[in-house]
Design an enzyme around this catalytic site. Structure first.
Site, PDB file in Angstrom:
ATOM      1  N   SER A 263      -9.770  -0.761   0.082  1.00 16.63           N
ATOM      2  CA  SER A 263      -9.955   0.194  -1.007  1.00 16.63           C
ATOM      3  C   SER A 263      -8.765   0.221  -1.944  1.00 16.63           C
ATOM      4  O   SER A 263      -8.837   0.839  -3.000  1.00 16.63           O
ATOM      5  CB  SER A 263     -10.153   1.582  -0.408  1.00 16.63           C
ATOM      6  OG  SER A 263      -9.011   1.916   0.353  1.00 16.63           O
ATOM      7  N   CYS A 264      -7.655  -0.421  -1.579  1.00 20.65           N
ATOM      8  CA  CYS A 264      -6.440  -0.246  -2.388  1.00 20.65           C
ATOM      9  C   CYS A 264      -5.958  -1.500  -3.109  1.00 20.65           C
ATOM     10  O   CYS A 264      -5.874  -1.503  -4.329  1.00 20.65           O
ATOM     11  CB  CYS A 264      -5.330   0.317  -1.506  1.00 20.65           C
ATOM     12  SG  CYS A 264      -5.682   1.998  -1.010  1.00 20.65           S
ATOM     13  N   PHE A 265      -5.627  -2.562  -2.352  1.00 22.25           N
ATOM     14  CA  PHE A 265      -5.004  -3.717  -3.000  1.00 22.25           C
ATOM     15  C   PHE A 265      -5.831  -4.231  -4.189  1.00 22.25           C
ATOM     16  O   PHE A 265      -5.286  -4.409  -5.282  1.00 22.25           O
ATOM     17  CB  PHE A 265      -4.790  -4.866  -2.003  1.00 22.25           C
ATOM     18  CG  PHE A 265      -3.638  -4.663  -1.041  1.00 22.25           C
ATOM     19  CD1 PHE A 265      -2.938  -3.472  -0.989  1.00 22.25           C
ATOM     20  CD2 PHE A 265      -3.256  -5.683  -0.184  1.00 22.25           C
ATOM     21  CE1 PHE A 265      -1.896  -3.290  -0.108  1.00 22.25           C
ATOM     22  CE2 PHE A 265      -2.211  -5.523   0.705  1.00 22.25           C
ATOM     23  CZ  PHE A 265      -1.526  -4.323   0.745  1.00 22.25           C
ATOM     24  N   ASP A 268      -5.818  -1.697  -7.093  1.00 20.77           N
ATOM     25  CA  ASP A 268      -4.476  -1.403  -7.597  1.00 20.77           C
ATOM     26  C   ASP A 268      -3.890  -2.608  -8.336  1.00 20.77           C
ATOM     27  O   ASP A 268      -3.236  -2.450  -9.367  1.00 20.77           O
ATOM     28  CB  ASP A 268      -3.550  -0.967  -6.451  1.00 20.77           C
ATOM     29  CG  ASP A 268      -3.948   0.402  -5.898  1.00 20.77           C
ATOM     30  OD1 ASP A 268      -4.778   1.091  -6.536  1.00 20.77           O
ATOM     31  OD2 ASP A 268      -3.453   0.792  -4.825  1.00 20.77           O
TER      32      ASP A 268
END
Ligand code: NAD
Length: 423
Positions: A263-265, A268
């Site tokens: 969900s992040c890398f 982002d």
């Protein structure tokens, strides 16, 4: 302290539950009624190891509601933990952050006394000071730094070990607008033994992006080395051990495989890339890191086609669907491009994951979902190991072609043909 948490996903719920464990009273706010109901029954709406136990043990100090008024009136500090997904073009979508800031602002209008608003969601440099703070002022009719405080406190927890990461972080970053906000957060985190880094609001925001970008870069770097090593018969893990012992480099995040997801890398790095363009800068290294990662999972298919050139009508098993083991989260999981490519090649796909099948069904409703890993193997000519769940180590892969994306070396002992993606 009395704390409200806006958004009870992975970050919000773990933050709320852990603050309750540390003795604070916590009110969680979400717009999703089902999540609220579950939390109030002591059932976490997400799977995270240890989360249910901490939630149940601290039930008397944590409650969930949809009611912003109730949450803001009855707490002194509010953490914004809503999602910051990507727009179609890769830029950050601040819709949820803005909605939360507007709602909090409206409630601050009718609240006596000082209140602290902390952004914990991952937001680009400048967002807390130039988007959230003005919205809070506009909707409350009050002045930041005087009537209420503003801070930015990025979160570094990893899904799967989120509770432990929250309670035992490497560092805590406190970006602050005003001294009183810094003091309150110092006090809130006073029982933590790790270093506390105190910065401007935008430095705190940038620390989060730079951390994620650096970690993703390490993975894409070792995968580039790994792809070349595989070609000439070198085991990249030997290489990673050799370079990882250099203290300047470190061994963490040098496990080559099929790339990073979650969900992040992905979101982002895309947001960082888009943001750089907006401020008139190029960020070449991030572009390359993203491109390497896009291609990496498909190397599994290339390796598979070395042994089965035409996948049309062939049954291929897929083990592991979540973006990492011990979670049910499939956001940007490397399993998605792999399954998509298998279907494009007209293979018949059988899949299993101990936790993530319900979520995966929403993306791929028409593949076959098996009740166990053993059932995946039945009738499959080849098996792709996408995630390293412990149970995949103990399977008997006799007669199968195994393409291993996560170094489940035990599979090599029984497989008819075994190919590690970078070893
Ligand atoms: N998931 C991680 O591992 C992780 C780690 C560090 C930082 N982060 C960052 O933390 C933020 C949250 O991530 P997440 O994974 O917990 O997201 P999530 O999507 O799991 O949860 C977000 C929650 O916010 C709720 N929500 C949306 N709008 C709302 C509103 N106006 N009011 C109240 N609730 C609202 C949603 O219903 C949902 O429950 C993101 O910015 C993310 O980048 C995530």
């Amino acid at each position: 302290m009395n704390i409200s948490i806006i958004g009870t996903g992975y970050v919000g719920l773990v933050t709320g539950v852990c603050f309750a464990k540390l003795g604070n009273k916590v009110i969680c706010v979400d717009i999703n009624e089902k999540k609220i109901e579950m939390i109030n029954k002591g059932v976490p709406p997400i799977y995270e190891e240890g989360l249910e136990q901490v939630l149940v043990e601290n039930k008397n100090r944590i409650e969930a509601t949809r009611d912003y008024r109730y949450a803001i009136q009855n707490t002194d500090v509010t953490f914004i933990c809503v999602g910051t997904p990507s727009e179609d073009d890769g830029s950050i979508d601040l819709k949820f952050v803005k909605e939360a800031a507007e709602e909090i602002g409206e409630q601050l209008r009718n609240k006596d006394g000082w209140h602290l608003v902390v952004v914990k969601s991952t937001v680009l440099p400048g967002t807390t000071g130039e988007v959230v703070l003005p919205l809070l002022e506009r909707y409350s009719g009050k002045k930041a730094g005087v009537d209420f405080g503003v801070a930015m406190n990025p979160e570094f927890l990893r899904e799967g070990i989120a509770v432990r990461d929250f309670l035992e972080p490497d560092r805590i970053v406190i970006g602050y607008y005003d001294d009183k906000s810094r003091e309150v957060l110092r006090k809130l985190y006073s029982s933590f033994s790790c270093p506390i880094v105190e910065t401007s609001l935008s430095a705190a925001e940038m620390i989060k992006y730079a951390s994620n970008a650096f970690l993703a870069t390490k993975i894409s770097f070792i995968n580039e080395i790994g792809n070349r090593s595989k070609k000439i018969g070198i085991d990249t893990y030997e290489v990673a051990s050799g370079i990882g012992m250099d203290k300047r480099i470190g061994r963490a995040f040098l496990g080559s495989g099929i790339g990073w997801g979650g969900s992040c890398f992905p979101k982002d790095l895309n947001a960082l890339r888009y943001w750089a363009k907006e401020i008139g800068e190029k960020i070449d290294i991030i572009n390359s890191v993203i491109e390497v990662n896009r291609k990496q999972p498909l190397r599994m298919i290339d390796l598979l086609k070395k042994h089965i050139p035409n996948l049309n009508g062939k049954t291929v098993g897929v083990l592991g669907l979540a973006f990492k083991p011990y979670t049910d989260d499939i956001r940007e999981s490397r399993s998605i491009p792999v399954v998509r490519r298998l279907l494009e090649e007209k293979a018949i796909v059988k899949a299993y994951d101990p936790k993530a099948m319900d979520n995966f069904k929403k993306v791929f409703p028409h593949i076959t979902y098996c009740s166990s890993a053993v059932t995946v193997l039945e009738g499959s000519e080849a098996v792709l190991i996408i995630k390293k769940w412990d149970e995949f180590r103990r399977l008997d892969y006799s007669g199968k072609i195994v393409i291993d994306g996560r170094r489940v070396l035990e599979a090599k002992k029984t497989a008819r043909i075994y190919e590690g993606v970078c070893w």
